[in-house]
Each structure stands twice: as structure tokens, then as C-alpha cells.
Design a protein around this motif. Structure first.
Motif, PDB file in Angstrom:
ATOM      1  N   ASP A 138       1.225  -8.662  -5.330  1.00 54.27           N
ATOM      2  CA  ASP A 138       1.538  -7.902  -4.454  1.00 54.27           C
ATOM      3  C   ASP A 138       2.075  -8.283  -3.463  1.00 54.27           C
ATOM      4  O   ASP A 138       2.701  -7.160  -1.642  1.00 54.27           O
ATOM      5  N   ARG A 182       5.252  -6.175   1.251  1.00 55.14           N
ATOM      6  CA  ARG A 182       4.334  -5.651   0.484  1.00 55.14           C
ATOM      7  C   ARG A 182       4.421  -5.128  -0.299  1.00 55.14           C
ATOM      8  O   ARG A 182       5.185  -3.695   0.188  1.00 55.14           O
ATOM      9  N   ARG A 183       3.714  -4.421  -1.383  1.00 55.52           N
ATOM     10  CA  ARG A 183       3.880  -3.155  -2.623  1.00 55.52           C
ATOM     11  C   ARG A 183       2.538  -2.121  -1.834  1.00 55.52           C
ATOM     12  O   ARG A 183       1.727  -2.326  -2.109  1.00 55.52           O
ATOM     13  N   GLY A 184       3.364  -0.716  -2.159  1.00 62.90           N
ATOM     14  CA  GLY A 184       2.335  -0.190  -1.807  1.00 62.90           C
ATOM     15  C   GLY A 184       1.977   0.756  -3.138  1.00 62.90           C
ATOM     16  O   GLY A 184       1.702   0.593  -3.750  1.00 62.90           O
ATOM     17  N   GLU A 185       0.716   1.526  -2.592  1.00 61.21           N
ATOM     18  CA  GLU A 185       0.258   2.003  -3.550  1.00 61.21           C
ATOM     19  C   GLU A 185       0.958   3.225  -4.550  1.00 61.21           C
ATOM     20  O   GLU A 185       1.022   2.792  -5.923  1.00 61.21           O
ATOM     21  N   ASP A 186       2.024   3.694  -3.846  1.00 58.80           N
ATOM     22  CA  ASP A 186       2.626   3.778  -4.735  1.00 58.80           C
ATOM     23  C   ASP A 186       3.774   2.924  -5.115  1.00 58.80           C
ATOM     24  O   ASP A 186       4.788   3.542  -6.066  1.00 58.80           O
ATOM     25  N   GLY A 187       4.014   2.273  -4.813  1.00 63.03           N
ATOM     26  CA  GLY A 187       4.831   0.774  -5.910  1.00 63.03           C
ATOM     27  C   GLY A 187       6.280   0.775  -5.408  1.00 63.03           C
ATOM     28  O   GLY A 187       6.655  -0.686  -5.409  1.00 63.03           O
ATOM     29  N   TRP A 189       7.972  -0.957  -1.895  1.00 62.45           N
ATOM     30  CA  TRP A 189       7.324  -1.764  -1.109  1.00 62.45           C
ATOM     31  C   TRP A 189       8.127  -1.633   0.505  1.00 62.45           C
ATOM     32  O   TRP A 189       8.956  -0.910   0.236  1.00 62.45           O
TER      33      TRP A 189
END
Ligand code: FEO
Ligand code: CA
Ligand code: CA
Ligand code: CA
Length: 642
Positions: A138, A182-187, A189
Motif C-alpha cells: 500500500d 499511500r493507498r487509502g481504504e477506497d483504493g 492513492w
């Protein structure tokens, strides 16, 4: 599609003596129809004409083929001031010019008033080539080129009264931005402003010369009498990523930054590199003396190189790789040959310039990344020569080695040693017999079958200037739509001297120029047409992504094409589908993927250029800003796939 491929599909090799109407446009000015027929055109068959001009016979072969690689719905041409992606996809901005890259950086000032100190901590202008370097699932680093600045938007005075700090601000806005995402919860970045990896490499960053020309007298200046260290990198156009985890940033239009305070007589070599008395308006030479060629004639020799940097080490000193030669570099496409030697393909983006291949002396060692850092410092550089039988639009080619003492590269012709060949590579390549091309831009290597593709974006000088005659690999006079040449090295070996080539795709406008060479090749129709192919990338499945940097007037020869755009081609069937369209006045350039190919990063460069009106990406009456877009599928699937 080539003549032989077409004949294979049609079982026909009948020659065609009559030119269909409009085919004269293939003929270079000055060539009569008779001369044309007795030469280049004499054995072009009806089949070749069909394939070249997108006529019906070829479309019967391939027109209804549905590519299994292309699994998205084409978007229409657009003149809207937005970034459009296919149904079932979403696009969001990741970072725009002026966004902070460090925790202590100021936010973007919409007035454009921010000073050099602010700019040195913010994302720079004109996003271009980029590569992604994974950290973990991530987290990743993006290394992004910032090619130049849009003077009209960059300063509140729009460039009318450039001060010393304005020049510094501009110099800080060129180069490379390296930052963690960084990749967030929703995919999607986002930029991590707190990352220790974040770094700006700009026009005041010390960069070492490495390779055979380091320290050469032609690279020495009063500031750097050893010719070993130069401040800065500029014109950072496209890029490369090495198998050992470093980033290559390629310096393109360095000539635009130099000027002279007093009249200078340029020699033929300086003229060949496009140096002129005046710069393109940045006024650097008035405030930073080394850009005044009257005082520092060797400074331009210190730009036009490929620069290597390790993005994982924020302290790494970048290096200008002189073994790869001095050009208006576009990108650097790297492939490791079977025996471990590293091959780099490179284009020189100017009208009538050449295509190059570098082969390293040493071999890639996957277990020793540090040892690989010297691989691009020693090797052999060659220029491509494309040949064909009369009338064919495909043929064989070979690489001509640019080695001191051979192919006319001698002291009598102005080359005292190998380093001078590297520094004045354009001149050397022409003496050695390289083919003049229609502005070579990006080069990419197919991930599975060793074929190589190079965009030839356009060339108004083709068939006009004596050194750029119409030929098989550059077959249209005043080529203003561009094409893509493809070659495959003998037995798939990138070290081979010879290759087979054809024209993969010829852009055109079948609505404005039906039935002529300017309609483009068979894959081009009124629904997917475009001009000036430029950026390219292959994904892991072998989809060929194509970006455009062309005429977006949507008028005349370009009617119906709309804004610059991104397309996807199936390199096997030849099918081309429009994937995305950019906002007003932009160029779409720079593309990379997350390691799972479920996020695509695409650069929108200079929206609102050349007097057009754009408010991308924020809308309202905001300033247009170059921006990296992130594209995902709403169902989380692989970009472009079914
Ligand atoms: Fe920066 Fe040739 O494009
Ligand atoms: Ca380009
Ligand atoms: Ca271009
Ligand atoms: Ca550009």
C-alpha cells in the motif's frame, strides 16, 4: 498492418499501376508522378495502398475483429475542459502543480504569487514521464518529471517582468519530483507529505557526470573546471526505469533555455542542436550567467543527457550518463538481453533526427543492485537505419555502431575522440548514415514478444528539406498526423545487428481525407482518430497505451479529433480504441501503473496552453494546473481488461 501481412491475409500480391485519387499526397514535392511510379511507388500493390489508407479491403480482414485484450467502451472525442474516462471507470487528481510535497510546505497559492522558496517544496509544473517504485502493498514512490513551466500561468505578470527570484522559482520548478504515495481504504492513492523519501531534484541540485565523456574539455566551464559536476537537470521529458530499481529522467529541449548577451556565430554543431541567440522567454541568462552562451559556450554541452537517480535513497547523487549520448532525449526503454547485457532504446525528438540503441558492456546481476549502477557507463551506441525494397512500407534495418575511427567518425570529420561523438551525437549519427525520422518520441518494448514500438509524432519538414526525403519508414510528405514504427530484432535478440520493421499504425483523418494516405491506416476510423502519438506504455498483458501531443484545434485537418487523448491498441490485431480525453489545451503525457495494474497514473500537462482557456482541474475561474490523474475501475478490475 504491412503489405506482406495484408497479402498473407488476402492471398494477393498483384501490383497496382494506377494511383487512386489522393495518393499523390504520398509523393514528395518535386517528385513527378512518373518518377514516383518508377521508384518508390512502382511496386506498391493495391493491397499496400489498402492497408496504408484504411480502405475497405483491409477493414474486411480486421475491421470487425474484436480484440480480447481491449475490454472497455470507447469514449468519444471531446472538446470539454474535463478528463473523461470510459463508463465504469473513475478518475481523480493525485497531485497538481503547486501542491505541497513536504510537511512544512505552503499550500498552493491560487494567485500564482508563491515565491521560489515555496516552489522548492511543492510539486512542479508540467508533469511528464513517471515511474512507480513499490515500497510495500500500500506504499510506493512516484518519480515524476517536470518538463518546463507555463510562463503565462506561472507568474502573476505572465512573464512580462521576470526577476531574479522568478528565475530561481522557475529553476526550482524543473527537474524531478520524488514522493511517497499511500493507498487509502477506497483504493485511491494520496501523497504522504511526511515521508522521508520525498525529494526535489531541480536546477540547483548537484549532478555528477559519469561515463566516457565525464571530465572532457567540452564539458568544462569556469564554474566546473574539471567537467565533473553540473548544477541541475531540465527539459525532463520522458523517462525509464531500470531493472535494478533506479529512475532515468531524460533531458529534451535544453536548447530553449540558452541565449546570448552579445552576438555569437554558432557553428554547424551548435546549430544542429537548435541553439539560438534568444531563449524561449524564460530570461534565465539575464539572472543566471551560465545560460549566456556568449560567456559560457560549453554550458549547453552539459544538458541533453539521460540522468540516473536512485529514488529509494534521498541522499543519492544523480548522474548524467554520457555513454547514452547527448540528444533531445525523449525516453529510455530498457530491456535485458538473454546474456544479461542491458539494451536501451532512445529517440531524439526533433524533425529529421534519429533512433538509437545502447548495449552495455557489463551484464545485469539481479542479486547485486549496487553493482548494476555502472552498467550504463560503458557500452556501444548505434543509430538505426531503416531500409525497404522499392514500394514496400516495411523492410529490414540495421544498427550502425558509432565508434571512433569507423563510419567516418574521424578527426578529419571533427571527432577527436569517442567523447566528442557522444557530446555531438546528432552530427555523428548523420555522418554514419542513420535514417532521419519524423520526430522519434517514446519507445516501448512488448513484454512478451520482443517487438519494439516508436512513436514518430509528426514532421512538417518531411519531403520538404533535402535531408528528410520521403522514404518507406517516413512515407508521407509534411507528415502532420504521425505514425508508429515497429521493429523486431532478428530472432528476438536485442543484441542483433539487424531487425525487421513495419508501420504498426499510421494516424490520419478518414473524414477529411478519405481514400488518401492522410486517412491513416486501416485501424483508424472516424470514431477513434487522433494525431501526433507521443507517450506510450505496455501493461503486463501487452496492451499498448498511446498518448497524444497534437493539434487540438478540432478544425481543418484535425476536425473531429478534439482534445489530446489516450488510446489503447491491441498490438496483435491492430485495433485501437480511445480510452480517455484530456481537458482543453493539454497534452496527455506520462503513464505508469500500480503493481497490480488496478490503478493507472496519467499526466495532464499544460491545460490551457497557447492561449486556450482551461480551469482544469478545480473548475470555476481557477488557474489551470498540470496534474497527475489516477484512474480506477469501479469494480476494482485491471485497467483496460475485459
Ligand atoms: Fe517532451 Fe518530445 O516530448
Ligand atoms: Ca513527448
Ligand atoms: Ca510531443
Ligand atoms: Ca510536453
Amino acid at each position: 498492418m504491412s503489405l506482406r501481412d495484408f497479402q498473407k491475409h488476402n492471398g494477393s500480391s498483384k501490383l497496382h499501376e494506377e494511383l487512386p485519387s489522393g495518393f499523390e499526397q504520398l509523393i514528395a514535392p518535386g517528385l513527378t508522378r512518373r518518377r514516383f511510379l518508377s521508384g518508390f511507388g512502382s511496386v506498391i500493390g493495391a493491397a499496400a495502398l489498402g492497408s496504408f489508407m484504411g480502405m475497405a479491403p483491409l477493414q474486411r480482414v480486421h475491421g470487425n475483429t474484436r480484440s480480447s485484450l481491449l475490454g472497455f467502451t470507447q469514449v468519444p472525442a471531446s472538446t470539454a475542459d474535463t478528463f473523461v474516462v470510459p463508463q465504469g471507470y473513475s478518475a481523480r487528481a493525485l497531485v497538481s502543480w503547486g501542491d505541497p510535497l513536504f510537511a512544512d510546505a505552503p499550500e498552493f497559492d491560487a494567485s500564482g504569487m508563491q515565491d521560489s522558496a515555496a516552489q522548492s517544496l511543492q510539486f512542479d509544473d508540467n508533469t511528464d514521464g513517471m515511474s512507480l517504485f513499490p515500497v510495500d502493498d500500500d506504499r510506493a514512490l512516484l518519480a515524476v518529471n517536470n518538463e518546463f513551466v507555463n510562463i503565462r500561468n506561472f507568474y502573476p505578470h505572465e512573464g512580462d517582468a521576470i526577476t531574479s527570484d522568478d528565475v530561481l522559482k522557475s529553476q526550482y520548478a524543473h527537474g524531478v519530483s520524488i514522493f511517497e504515495i499511500r493507498r487509502g481504504e477506497d483504493g485511491f492513492w494520496s501523497v504522504d507529505k511526511t515521508s522521508q523519501f520525498n525529494r526535489r531534484i531541480h536546477m540547483r541540485t548537484p549532478i555528477e557526470f559519469s561515463g566516457p565523456a565525464a571530465g572532457h574539455p567540452l564539458l568544462r566551464t569556469s564554474d566546473d573546471p574539471a567537467g565533473g559536476v553540473v548544477l541541475g537537470t531540465l527539459g525532463n521529458c520522458a523517462n525509464g526505469k531500470t531493472p535494478w530499481g533506479t529512475y532515468l529522467t531524460c533531458e529534451e529541449n535544453f536548447q530553449d533555455y540558452f541565449a546570448t548577451s552579445t552576438e555569437v556565430q554558432f557553428d554547424a554543431t551548435q546549430q544542429r542542436y537548435g541553439l539560438k541567440q534568444r531563449d524561449v522567454g524564460g530570461d534565465w541568462y539575464r539572472h543566471d550567467e551560465r545560460f549566456d552562451m556568449a560567456k559560457h559556450p560549453h554550458e549547453p554541452n552539459r544538458f541533453g543527457w539521460v540522468v540516473e537517480v536512485n529514488p529509494y535513497d534521498p541522499q543519492d547523487t544523480p548522474r548524467k550518463l554520457t555513454a547514452l549520448g547527448r540528444l533531445a532525449h525523449e525516453n529510455a526503454a530498457i530491456v535485458v538481453a538473454e546474456d544479461g547485457r542491458v539494451v536501451v532504446y532512445m529517440g531524439d525528438d526533433a524533425r529529421g533526427e534519429h533512433i538509437y540503441r545502447f548495449v552495455s558492456e557489463g551484464r545485469f546481476n539481479p542479486n547485486d543492485p549496487a553493482a548494476n549502477r555502472g552498467l550504463l557507463d560503458s557500452g556501444k551506441l548505434s543509430v538505426a537505419r531503416f531500409e525497404a525494397a522499392p514500394g514496400d512500407l516495411q523492410g529490414r534495418g540495421h544498427w550502425i555502431e558509432l565508434e571512433h575511427g569507423s563510419h567516418g567518425l574521424t578527426p578529419e570529420n571533427g571527432f577527436a575522440d569517442q567523447a566528442e561523438i557522444l557530446i555531438n551525437l546528432r552530427v555523428a549519427a548523420s555522418i554514419a548514415g542513420g535514417t532521419t525520422m519524423d520526430r522519434p518520441e517514446w519507445i516501448v518494448v512488448h513484454p512478451h514478444n520482443n517487438s519494439v514500438f516508436c512513436t514518430l509524432t509528426n514532421n512538417r519538414n518531411r519531403g520538404v528539406l533535402e535531408n528528410q526525403p520521403v522514404d518507406a519508414a517516413n512515407p508521407r510528405a509534411e507528415n502532420h498526423y504521425g505514425h508508429i514504427v515497429r521493429w523486431t530484432p532478428t530472432q528476438g535478440d536485442h543484441l542483433a545487428e539487424h531487425f525487421d520493421w513495419d508501420l504498426f499504425l499510421i494516424a490520419g483523418n478518414p473524414a477529411v481525407h478519405p481514400g488518401t494516405a492522410y486517412a491513416g491506416s486501416a485501424a483508424i476510423n472516424e470514431d477513434n482518430m487522433f494525431n501526433s502519438p507521443d507517450g506510450m506504455a505496455f501493461d503486463a498483458d501487452g496492451r499498448l497505451w498511446i498518448q497524444t501531443d497534437g493539434d487540438y484545434s478540432n478544425k481543418g485537418d484535425f476536425a473531429g479529433m478534439g482534445n489530446n487523448q489516450m488510446l489503447c491498441a491491441d498490438p496483435i490485431t491492430g485495433e485501437v480504441r480511445r480510452f480517455a480525453t484530456g481537458p482543453v489545451g493539454c497534452e496527455v503525457t506520462g503513464v505508469t501503473f500500480a503493481p497490480d495494474y488496478r490503478t493507472m497514473f496519467v499526466g495532464v500537462q499544460h491545460p490551457g496552453a497557447d492561449g486556450t482557456v482551461s480551469h482544469f482541474p478545480a473548475g470555476g475561474d481557477s488557474k489551470p494546473r498540470s496534474t497527475i490523474m489516477m484512474i480506477q475501475r469501479d469494480d476494482g478490475g485491471v485497467i483496460g481488461a475485459a
